[in-house]
Design an enzyme around this catalytic site. Structure first.
Site, PDB file in Angstrom:
ATOM      1  N   ARG A 195       0.786  -1.249   0.000  1.00 43.35           N
ATOM      2  CA  ARG A 195       0.000   0.000   0.000  1.00 43.35           C
ATOM      3  C   ARG A 195       0.815   1.294   0.000  1.00 43.35           C
ATOM      4  O   ARG A 195       0.249   2.369   0.125  1.00 43.35           O
ATOM      5  CB  ARG A 195      -0.973   0.039   1.195  1.00 43.35           C
ATOM      6  CG  ARG A 195      -2.040  -1.021   1.136  1.00 43.35           C
ATOM      7  CD  ARG A 195      -3.239  -0.665   1.948  1.00 43.35           C
ATOM      8  NE  ARG A 195      -2.933  -0.412   3.341  1.00 43.35           N
ATOM      9  CZ  ARG A 195      -3.805   0.091   4.213  1.00 43.35           C
ATOM     10  NH1 ARG A 195      -5.028   0.406   3.817  1.00 43.35           N
ATOM     11  NH2 ARG A 195      -3.470   0.276   5.475  1.00 43.35           N
ATOM     12  N   ASP A 196       2.141   1.218  -0.162  1.00 46.71           N
ATOM     13  CA  ASP A 196       2.917   2.466  -0.231  1.00 46.71           C
ATOM     14  C   ASP A 196       4.143   2.281  -1.121  1.00 46.71           C
ATOM     15  O   ASP A 196       5.260   2.629  -0.755  1.00 46.71           O
ATOM     16  CB  ASP A 196       3.327   2.925   1.171  1.00 46.71           C
ATOM     17  CG  ASP A 196       3.703   4.412   1.222  1.00 46.71           C
ATOM     18  OD1 ASP A 196       3.356   5.149   0.265  1.00 46.71           O
ATOM     19  OD2 ASP A 196       4.333   4.825   2.204  1.00 46.71           O
ATOM     20  N   ILE A 197       3.914   1.746  -2.304  1.00 48.85           N
ATOM     21  CA  ILE A 197       5.004   1.537  -3.260  1.00 48.85           C
ATOM     22  C   ILE A 197       5.308   2.863  -3.947  1.00 48.85           C
ATOM     23  O   ILE A 197       4.451   3.442  -4.617  1.00 48.85           O
ATOM     24  CB  ILE A 197       4.629   0.455  -4.290  1.00 48.85           C
ATOM     25  CG1 ILE A 197       4.430  -0.887  -3.576  1.00 48.85           C
ATOM     26  CG2 ILE A 197       5.703   0.339  -5.370  1.00 48.85           C
ATOM     27  CD1 ILE A 197       3.811  -1.952  -4.442  1.00 48.85           C
TER      28      ILE A 197
END
Length: 197
Positions: free
Chosen positions: A76-78
């Protein structure tokens, strides 16, 4: 973090120690040699579509291990600052502070986690994050690697543009359904063949 500590994922730093101190989480993990991909982009500028595809394929391999867990782990935070690139171009994924396990009993995420420019619509409460949420971020990253810009500002061209568009569809059901499917599509970037969406 406990799930990550108990499993040996390639491309993810090993976790040596986890502790809670009042409202803080302390995580001691393996040191990775290299620089953030954000620094690499600043130094070298945009890269060829073939090199960008190779980086995304490496991330697909890392995410495949996470997404194959029961339940799947969604990063969820690439984004470039959460990716380490070594001197021999080996890719690693870091910073799991926004990660979550997929919960089939929930219809949507309770609050936004991640970085807005890379976050899929479902991270804003439209539906629940799943594997396709990370695929959305990979599409944004792929475009940035090639153009230096977000796709809403400058879209890359050719076969790569078709991949970016499919990754970043508003409706998750219209994106690639898995990182393996995305990785398969990226093979055509190297060969120069056209890609159907």
């Amino acid at each position: 973090y406990i799930s990550l500590q108990n499993m040996n994922f390639p491309g993810i730093p090993g976790i040596y120690y986890i502790a809670e101190d009042e409202n803080r989480l302390i995580v001691i993990e393996e040191y990775l040699s290299g620089i953030p991909l954000s620094s690499y982009i600043e130094e070298h500028g945009p890269v060829a579509a073939e090199q960008a595809a190779e980086i995304i394929r490496s991330l697909c391999d890392i995410l495949d291990g996470l997404h194959s867990c029961t339940p799947p782990i969604i990063h969820r935070d690439i984004k470039p600052s959460n990716i380490i690139i070594s001197s021999d171009m080996k890719i690693s994924l870091i910073d799991f502070n926004a990660s979550k396990k997929f919960d089939s009993s929930k219809n949507y995420d309770t609050y936004l986690m991640g970085t807005a420019e890379y976050a899929a619509p479902e991270q804003f409460g439209f539906s629940q994050s799943d594997e396709r949420t990370d695929i959305y971020s990979l599409g944004i990253l792929f475009n940035i690697l090639i153009t230096g810009c977000f796709p809403k500002d400058v879209l890359c061209s050719g076969a790569a543009a078709k991949v970016v568009k499919k990754c970043t569809r508003m409706d998750p059901s219209q994106r690639y359904s898995s990182v393996q499917q995305l990785k398969s599509a990226l093979k055509h970037i190297s060969s120069g063949l056209s890609i159907g969406t």
